[in-house]
Scaffold this active site. Structure first.
Site, PDB file in Angstrom:
ATOM      1  N   HIS A  44       3.957   3.362  12.488  1.00  0.00           N
ATOM      2  CA  HIS A  44       3.214   3.122  11.273  1.00  0.00           C
ATOM      3  C   HIS A  44       1.680   2.563  11.178  1.00  0.00           C
ATOM      4  O   HIS A  44       1.171   2.325  12.227  1.00  0.00           O
ATOM      5  CB  HIS A  44       3.870   2.127  10.418  1.00  0.00           C
ATOM      6  CG  HIS A  44       4.002   0.609  10.632  1.00  0.00           C
ATOM      7  ND1 HIS A  44       4.267  -0.533  10.084  1.00  0.00           N
ATOM      8  CD2 HIS A  44       3.887   0.154  11.925  1.00  0.00           C
ATOM      9  CE1 HIS A  44       4.159  -1.651  10.497  1.00  0.00           C
ATOM     10  NE2 HIS A  44       3.978  -1.179  11.981  1.00  0.00           N
ATOM     11  N   GLU A  45       0.964   2.540  10.106  1.00  0.00           N
ATOM     12  CA  GLU A  45      -0.506   2.481  10.158  1.00  0.00           C
ATOM     13  C   GLU A  45      -1.409   3.354  11.010  1.00  0.00           C
ATOM     14  O   GLU A  45      -2.233   3.020  11.745  1.00  0.00           O
ATOM     15  CB  GLU A  45      -0.880   0.980  10.665  1.00  0.00           C
ATOM     16  CG  GLU A  45      -0.293  -0.150   9.631  1.00  0.00           C
ATOM     17  CD  GLU A  45      -0.693   0.083   8.205  1.00  0.00           C
ATOM     18  OE1 GLU A  45      -1.670   0.674   7.965  1.00  0.00           O
ATOM     19  OE2 GLU A  45       0.171  -0.201   7.269  1.00  0.00           O
ATOM     20  N   GLY A  46      -0.610   4.816  11.070  1.00  0.00           N
ATOM     21  CA  GLY A  46      -1.334   5.775  11.692  1.00  0.00           C
ATOM     22  C   GLY A  46      -0.536   5.649  13.271  1.00  0.00           C
ATOM     23  O   GLY A  46      -0.710   4.634  13.823  1.00  0.00           O
ATOM     24  N   MET A  85       0.865  -1.231  -0.130  1.00  0.00           N
ATOM     25  CA  MET A  85      -0.147  -0.101  -0.036  1.00  0.00           C
ATOM     26  C   MET A  85       1.046   1.004   0.106  1.00  0.00           C
ATOM     27  O   MET A  85       1.742   1.323   0.684  1.00  0.00           O
ATOM     28  CB  MET A  85      -0.955  -0.087   0.989  1.00  0.00           C
ATOM     29  CG  MET A  85      -0.469  -0.187   2.586  1.00  0.00           C
ATOM     30  SD  MET A  85      -1.996  -0.017   3.799  1.00  0.00           S
ATOM     31  CE  MET A  85      -0.761  -0.778   5.266  1.00  0.00           C
TER      32      MET A  85
END
Length: 606
Positions: free
Chosen positions: A442-444, A163
């Site tokens: 990561h991932e927010g 992504m």
């Protein structure tokens, strides 16, 4: 526990079958062809592949990072061997229907499968796991044409996925991305822009890499409403679906990370020659909504991975503490007395207990979240299905943020248990911390998760999620019949009342100018909420452990290993409730008083 044993033999059966009742899922038609025996067989296969092929090169890959010679990426051969074994096992397609070539396994079981690989080698595990996440988005939102082009070979691991969200100038602020997508007469788009920190963004492990790229179509709405999502392959496909010429996607460089060094982190350039083909997923301007499908489930995976790395570090330091002798314990503290293993020292016990509480609490929390997905997917009652979906949405920031904060804390304590040895690269304790330090980012970031919880998740749909959570917690606490766990439940109940009072107060603050204080105090609210949730998760474990311990005692039989395991669960629950839960009293006071210390600080004062 032997050094090459990834997870205690009792841990996952206890979580899956005793605490969560995962075997009951086989009563649903979707999982009717499965049984506890098939679940155990799958877990056994995962354990073997992870132990034999992933674990041995974890440290080696950390010391020998992937290299880029300007043309292609190279890495140690062990990564390819492990990746091929993973894909040949069918685990990439494990969640998918038999008709799609999958195993049609529950999310709970597949999360447990992931535990072995994350404990063994999080870097190599990143390649198949990111592929699974990309497949998830394509399967839900892409056209049949795109699904047919990419999904079958992604499910087998012939193609991998990524992504591509972050840009050099825009991290979490996706509204500011500059990558563009211009529609062509043939319905495809030409992508132009750059992305950074793309994990697994380039390698030679698969025949193709399918990037899921966020971009803006010129003329669309501003901000996040103008974001669309595209499948952008490294290699374009020929008309017969074979892999064709190189797409205009190029690796501009590898990024050298603190940890996770065995997985490539890349800077990618799209459309430098104006010939980067991208294929719209779903509709224009709905890209962020689609990507959040991937990101929300990825956030559970991040939290679980953090818990597993924390758990691996805990087991590593536990083995060391059992073997390392130093000092003496009264009354055997004379110079001529034998030195004792450091696990006998009170402060070492404290550090090991904290690691156990953090890592096993995180494991149980994330497996609960995965089980929620299974409950939602098998629920026939529309009202209950909606309630459970709201509960999952509410808990997602916690499922990501709490384990990824406390997993690294467990690894930090693991280093401390080893003392000077823990600070050396000759021992692996420091690598566990380095690998895990990515997860709060990561991932927010965890700060973003706290804001999401504080300003969105707690209040959406008139607070339905928190109502369902209170119902679930109350049902569990009221059903406890074991005496030791009942005491723990009694200690948690007042904090449930405190949470209610804080939320009533904040619901009023949100309507006033004091709302600005919550931007600086969101982490305090996350601390309160997550600590209460994890306390409940530990009480669920303790209640079952105490019940099973009582059954063994009543039977008159001896099963020392299991008895020790259950005693350990009960003691870790006591530690968390007695030592960790009371720490949120500070946060309760800060929120009730609308403390403005953080928000009142001026940039010029730093």
């Amino acid at each position: 526990m032997a050094a090459d044993t990834l997870i205690n033999d009792f841990e996952l059966p206890f979580q899956l079958y005793d605490v969560l009742g995962t075997e009951d899922l086989t009563k649903h038609p979707k999982f009717a062809e499965h049984s506890r025996e098939t679940f155990d067989a799958v877990l056994g296969t995962a354990n073997k592949i992870a132990t034999d092929l992933f674990l041995p090169h974890n440290h080696l890959a950390d010391k020998n990072e992937p290299q880029f010679d300007g043309k292609q990426v190279s890495m140690i051969d062990d990564v390819k061997v492990a990746f091929d074994a993973f894909r040949e096992s069918g685990f990439i397609a494990g969640r998918y229907r038999f008709d799609d070539g999958g195993m049609q396994l529950p999310e709970t079981v597949m999360t447990a499968v992931a535990g072995y690989f994350m404990a063994a080698n999080p870097s190599t595990t990143a390649y198949p796991f990111l592929t699974t996440a990309a497949i998830n988005v394509i399967s839900h939102f892409a056209s049949d044409e795109i699904k047919d082009a990419f999904m079958p070979r992604m499910l087998t691991g012939e193609f991998t996925g990524t992504m591509a969200l972050t840009e050099p100038h825009a991290g979490s602020s996706l509204a500011d991305i500059k990558t563009t997508a211009v529609k062509q007469d043939d319905g495809s788009y030409r992508i132009k822009g750059s992305k950074i920190y793309i994990s697994a963004g380039d390698h030679e492990l698969s025949d193709n890499i399918v990037h899921l790229v966020l971009a803006k179509v010129p003329g669309g709405p501003g901000g996040v409403k103008g974001i669309s999502l595209f499948a952008v392959p490294k290699y374009r496909l020929n008309e017969d679906a074979s892999v064709g010429e190189r797409n205009d996607v190029h690796l501009t460089g590898l990024i050298h990370k603190l940890g996770y060094r065995g997985a490539t982190s890349t800077a990618l350039s799209f459309g430098d020659a104006g010939a980067c083909y991208g294929y719209l997923i779903g509709e224009e301007h709905f890209g962020l909504r689609y990507m959040f499908k991937m990101m929300n489930e990825a956030r559970i995976a991040v939290g679980f991975g953090a818990a597993m790395i924390g758990y691996r570090g805990y087991q590593y330091s536990l083995d060391y503490a059992k073997d390392r002798t130093q000092g003496r314990i009264a009354p055997n503290n004379k110079p001529e007395d034998a030195a004792t293993a450091i696990i006998q020292h009170g402060d070492v016990k404290r550090m090991l207990l904290a690691q156990k509480a953090y890592s096993e609490g995180g494991i149980s929390l994330c497996l609960y979240g995965s089980n929620l997905i299974d409950r939602i997917n098998t629920c026939e009652d529309a009202t209950l299905k909606n309630e459970l979906s709201e509960l999952l949405d509410l808990l997602t920031p916690v499922l990501k943020a709490w384990p990824s904060e406390y997993g690294p804390k467990a690894n930090d304590l693991g280093i401390q248990v080893l003392g000077g040895a823990g600070y050396t690269r000759e021992y692996q304790a420091e690598q566990f911390w380095r690998d895990n330090r990515l997860n709060p980012i990561h991932e927010g970031t965890n700060g973003v998760q706290a804001l999401d919880l504080s300003f969105r998740k707690l209040w959406q749909n008139k607070g339905l999620g928190i109502q369902v959570l209170k119902r679930e917690i109350t049902q569990d606490l009221e059903s406890i019949s074991t005496p030791e766990t009942a005491k723990l439940a009694g200690k948690l109940m007042p904090y449930m009342d405190h949470l209610h009072e804080v939320l009533v107060h904040l619901s009023k603050v949100l309507q006033t100018e004091k709302v600005i204080t919550l931007t600086g105090n969101a982490q305090a609210l996350m601390n309160i909420f997550a600590s209460i949730v994890v306390s409940w998760i530990w009480i669920r474990q303790a209640s079952k452990a105490e019940q099973l311990l009582s059954e063994i005692n009543d039977s008159g039989t001896q099963n020392t290993e299991k008895q020790n395991f259950y005693h350990g669960k009960l003691q870790a629950a006591k530690y968390f409730i007695d030592w960790e839960l009371p720490l949120i009293n500070r946060d309760i006071e800060l929120l009730n008083n609308d403390n403005a210390v953080c928000t009142d600080m001026q940039a010029e004062w730093f």
